[in-house]
Design a protein around this motif. Structure first.
Motif, mmCIF file in Angstrom:
data_model
loop_
_atom_site.group_PDB
_atom_site.id
_atom_site.type_symbol
_atom_site.label_atom_id
_atom_site.label_comp_id
_atom_site.label_asym_id
_atom_site.label_seq_id
_atom_site.Cartn_x
_atom_site.Cartn_y
_atom_site.Cartn_z
ATOM 1 N N ASN B 51 8.799 12.153 5.505
ATOM 2 C CA ASN B 51 9.936 11.770 4.667
ATOM 3 C C ASN B 51 9.686 10.477 3.914
ATOM 4 O O ASN B 51 10.607 9.697 3.682
ATOM 5 N N SER B 52 8.430 10.297 3.543
ATOM 6 C CA SER B 52 8.093 9.133 2.742
ATOM 7 C C SER B 52 7.400 9.568 1.459
ATOM 8 O O SER B 52 6.546 10.453 1.479
ATOM 9 N N LEU B 53 7.795 8.935 0.392
ATOM 10 C CA LEU B 53 7.120 9.143 -0.892
ATOM 11 C C LEU B 53 6.253 7.921 -1.150
ATOM 12 O O LEU B 53 6.731 6.792 -1.101
ATOM 13 N N TYR B 54 4.965 8.152 -1.369
ATOM 14 C CA TYR B 54 4.034 7.057 -1.629
ATOM 15 C C TYR B 54 3.651 7.069 -3.102
ATOM 16 O O TYR B 54 3.311 8.111 -3.648
ATOM 17 N N SER B 60 -0.716 -1.881 -6.090
ATOM 18 C CA SER B 60 0.148 -1.884 -4.915
ATOM 19 C C SER B 60 0.431 -0.479 -4.419
ATOM 20 O O SER B 60 0.213 0.506 -5.123
ATOM 21 N N LEU B 61 0.886 -0.423 -3.173
ATOM 22 C CA LEU B 61 1.361 0.829 -2.599
ATOM 23 C C LEU B 61 2.860 0.684 -2.420
ATOM 24 O O LEU B 61 3.334 -0.213 -1.711
ATOM 25 N N GLU B 62 3.613 1.553 -3.096
ATOM 26 C CA GLU B 62 5.071 1.513 -3.008
ATOM 27 C C GLU B 62 5.512 2.650 -2.100
ATOM 28 O O GLU B 62 5.124 3.790 -2.307
ATOM 29 N N VAL B 63 6.307 2.317 -1.091
ATOM 30 C CA VAL B 63 6.760 3.348 -0.155
ATOM 31 C C VAL B 63 8.265 3.546 -0.300
ATOM 32 O O VAL B 63 9.029 2.579 -0.227
ATOM 33 N N THR B 73 14.981 5.476 -1.309
ATOM 34 C CA THR B 73 15.231 4.044 -1.171
ATOM 35 C C THR B 73 13.918 3.357 -0.838
ATOM 36 O O THR B 73 13.111 3.869 -0.060
ATOM 37 N N LYS B 74 13.709 2.190 -1.413
ATOM 38 C CA LYS B 74 12.474 1.461 -1.220
ATOM 39 C C LYS B 74 12.325 1.044 0.236
ATOM 40 O O LYS B 74 13.225 0.428 0.800
ATOM 41 N N ALA B 75 11.215 1.427 0.854
ATOM 42 C CA ALA B 75 10.976 1.024 2.238
ATOM 43 C C ALA B 75 10.134 -0.248 2.276
ATOM 44 O O ALA B 75 10.478 -1.205 2.956
ATOM 45 N N VAL B 76 9.033 -0.228 1.536
ATOM 46 C CA VAL B 76 8.159 -1.395 1.556
ATOM 47 C C VAL B 76 7.202 -1.355 0.360
ATOM 48 O O VAL B 76 6.950 -0.294 -0.209
ATOM 49 N N THR B 77 6.722 -2.509 -0.028
ATOM 50 C CA THR B 77 5.647 -2.609 -1.010
ATOM 51 C C THR B 77 4.463 -3.277 -0.336
ATOM 52 O O THR B 77 4.628 -4.306 0.313
ATOM 53 N N LYS B 78 3.305 -2.661 -0.439
ATOM 54 C CA LYS B 78 2.094 -3.293 0.093
ATOM 55 C C LYS B 78 1.249 -3.712 -1.095
ATOM 56 O O LYS B 78 0.782 -2.855 -1.856
ATOM 57 N N ASN B 79 1.080 -4.998 -1.251
ATOM 58 C CA ASN B 79 0.223 -5.447 -2.335
ATOM 59 C C ASN B 79 -1.225 -5.186 -1.967
ATOM 60 O O ASN B 79 -1.638 -5.418 -0.845
ATOM 61 N N PRO B 110 5.461 6.299 9.003
ATOM 62 C CA PRO B 110 5.291 6.587 7.574
ATOM 63 C C PRO B 110 5.925 5.554 6.648
ATOM 64 O O PRO B 110 5.453 5.361 5.530
ATOM 65 N N ASN B 111 6.985 4.894 7.094
ATOM 66 C CA ASN B 111 7.623 3.917 6.219
ATOM 67 C C ASN B 111 7.018 2.525 6.310
ATOM 68 O O ASN B 111 7.463 1.604 5.641
ATOM 69 N N ALA B 112 6.022 2.384 7.186
ATOM 70 C CA ALA B 112 5.401 1.064 7.349
ATOM 71 C C ALA B 112 3.907 1.194 7.581
ATOM 72 O O ALA B 112 3.398 0.952 8.666
ATOM 73 N N PRO B 113 3.165 1.616 6.532
ATOM 74 C CA PRO B 113 1.719 1.788 6.697
ATOM 75 C C PRO B 113 0.997 0.463 6.989
ATOM 76 O O PRO B 113 1.408 -0.578 6.495
ATOM 77 N N VAL B 114 -0.031 0.559 7.809
ATOM 78 C CA VAL B 114 -0.784 -0.639 8.205
ATOM 79 C C VAL B 114 -2.241 -0.464 7.775
ATOM 80 O O VAL B 114 -2.863 0.561 8.069
ATOM 81 N N LEU B 115 -2.794 -1.466 7.095
ATOM 82 C CA LEU B 115 -4.184 -1.387 6.642
ATOM 83 C C LEU B 115 -5.136 -1.422 7.830
ATOM 84 O O LEU B 115 -5.070 -2.312 8.668
ATOM 85 N N LEU B 116 -6.017 -0.411 7.897
ATOM 86 C CA LEU B 116 -6.991 -0.347 8.990
ATOM 87 C C LEU B 116 -8.352 -0.855 8.554
ATOM 88 O O LEU B 116 -9.017 -1.599 9.258
#
Lengths: 179, 255
Positions: B51-54, B60-63, B73-79, B110-116
């Motif tokens: 249920n996330s649109l990337y 940037s990655l907009e979630v 609704t905007k969940a997070v932006t990852k620069n 899914p609403n909070a991706p973490v860079l690996l």
């Protein structure tokens, strides 16, 4: 002696804060009399989305499949909706005209599409008559500079509208912006 | 008869392995859909997982949360760095193609991706697709992409540990754009030059089976033994089986 040193250091420090008009921007490329100029459109023109009769493909971009449907982006222009129930005989249903559109994704009966920096939500429960239900402004960060490097360009001015393209033109004076 | 027994065992083992692999796959093996969402090509900047649109912008990655699909609704932006080009969700990871490498994000939430990790390569244009433990990345040389004397390639990257991606092979290409993977087939678009069909029975070592020069190819979707290719000439659809040939289904021409 110490005082002179301090003084000259201070002078240098202060001088370094002055804008140097004579050499604007540090491009390694010499200005050659051409530069890029923004092409503006007003926001009303941009947000106009129309559902039209099926159209032939001209410059197809990305593709997306969902259920028995195929969505084909027409670069910067919109989305062709195709009924692909029989892949041997795909049927072109409709065209959604969206300026600045390159990408598509679908969940259930909702199609998401970019419209420059806006994100559109389109109801495709009836794919022959898609309906825009929402437009989220500034959802997709866009750059206000040309997609090129080593070039001079006229700085974009938000007051003039939304930058939809850049055109290369002859310029009498070296423009302020460089990248 | 005795000779057949080891073969039988091997067969059973293979079937078991396939079942196992499929089980952990939640339907993504065919770069494919969970039931209610669709499938894009490898060049996509939009992707949906659960249920996330990337959305990837250039940097940037907009979630967006799309539990309520009509109201993202905007969940997070990852620069991110720069030159971000494509996104490909696969299982619990997001694979993001950038001009200087491939980013891998953990997507368990899914609403909070973490860079690996980031698999860095020479400067180029490069979409990515994933199947099993391998990512396939095309690197296209060109004016705005890879400059100088470098050539284009298809890189195979072991991502079994997504925190430590490892290059396992690199194959020379002409001017690769999108690509698609399904089962033992890998398709690589080569722009105006056509597209390649490659066998990846050994997923580390793609072997070219055919180069279809007559169809200009920019992006491709592969699933359920069906192939959809787009390019300058229009949209082409094919069917394929275990053999190395394609059956033409239809074409929507450019007019």
């Amino acid at each position: 002696m110490k005082r002179t040193l301090l003084l000259s250091c201070l002078t240098l420090l202060i001088l370094s804060c002055y804008p140097r008009d004579s050499e604007p921007f540090v491009g390694n490329v010499k200005f050659d009399g051409t530069g890029y100029r923004p092409v503006y459109k007003n926001p009303d023109e941009i947000s106009k989305v129309e559902v039209q009769a099926a159209q032939a493909l001209k410059t197809p971009g990305k593709i997306y499949t969902f259920d028995r449907f195929l969505f084909i982006n027409e670069l910067g222009k919109g989305i062709h909706i195709i009924d692909n129930t029989d892949p041997k005989k795909p049927e072109n249903l409709s065209f959604v005209s969206i300026l600045g559109n390159y990408d598509i994704a679908v969940k259930d009966n909702w199609l998401y599409a970019d419209n420059f920096s806006n994100l559109l939500v389109i109801d495709i429960a009836n794919p022959k008559v898609p309906k825009v239900v929402k437009s989220i402004p500034n959802a997709i960060p866009v750059h206000n500079y040309p997609p090129l490097q080593g070039i001079y360009f006229e700085c974009a001015d938000e007051k003039k509208g939304v930058v939809v393209d850049w055109e290369k033109v002859d310029m009498a004076k070296q423009p302020k912006c460089y990248r | 008869m005795k000779k057949l027994i080891p073969l039988l065992f091997l067969g059973l083992a293979a079937i078991g392995l396939m079942l196992l692999l499929n089980a952990c796959d939640d339907g993504k093996a065919d770069s494919g859909p969970s039931p209610q969402t669709g499938t894009g090509g490898s060049m996509a900047r939009f992707a949906i997982a659960e249920n996330s649109l990337y959305i990837v912008s250039k940097q940037s990655l907009e979630v967006y949360d799309i539990n309520d699909a009509a109201n993202p609704t905007k969940a997070v932006t990852k620069n991110m760095g720069f030159g971000i080009e494509t996104i490909f969700p696969y299982q619990k990871n997001l694979f993001i193609g950038a001009m200087d490498g491939m980013y891998i994000y953990d997507n368990a939430k899914p609403n909070a991706p973490v860079l690996l990790s980031k698999y860095t390569h020479v400067f180029s244009c490069d979409p990515v697709v994933v199947q099993g433990r391998y990512a396939y990345v095309t690197l296209r040389a060109g004016v705005t992409c890879r400059t100088g004397t470098a050539f284009s390639s298809l890189d195979v990257v072991d991502i079994s540990d997504p925190a430590k991606p490892q290059l396992v092979g690199s194959h020379r290409m002409d001017s690769p754009y999108g690509l698609g993977v399904s089962g033992n087939k890998l398709f690589v678009c080569e722009g105006d030059k056509g597209f390649r069909m490659m066998d990846i029975s050994d997923p580390k070592v793609p072997i070219q089976k055919h180069f279809f020069h007559e169809v200009p190819a920019y992006d491709v979707i592969v699933r359920n033994n069906q192939l959809i290719v787009t390019g300058k000439g229009g949209l082409y659809q094919y069917k394929y089986g275990d053999s190395d040939s394609l059956e033409y289904l239809s074409k929507i021409p450019v007019l």
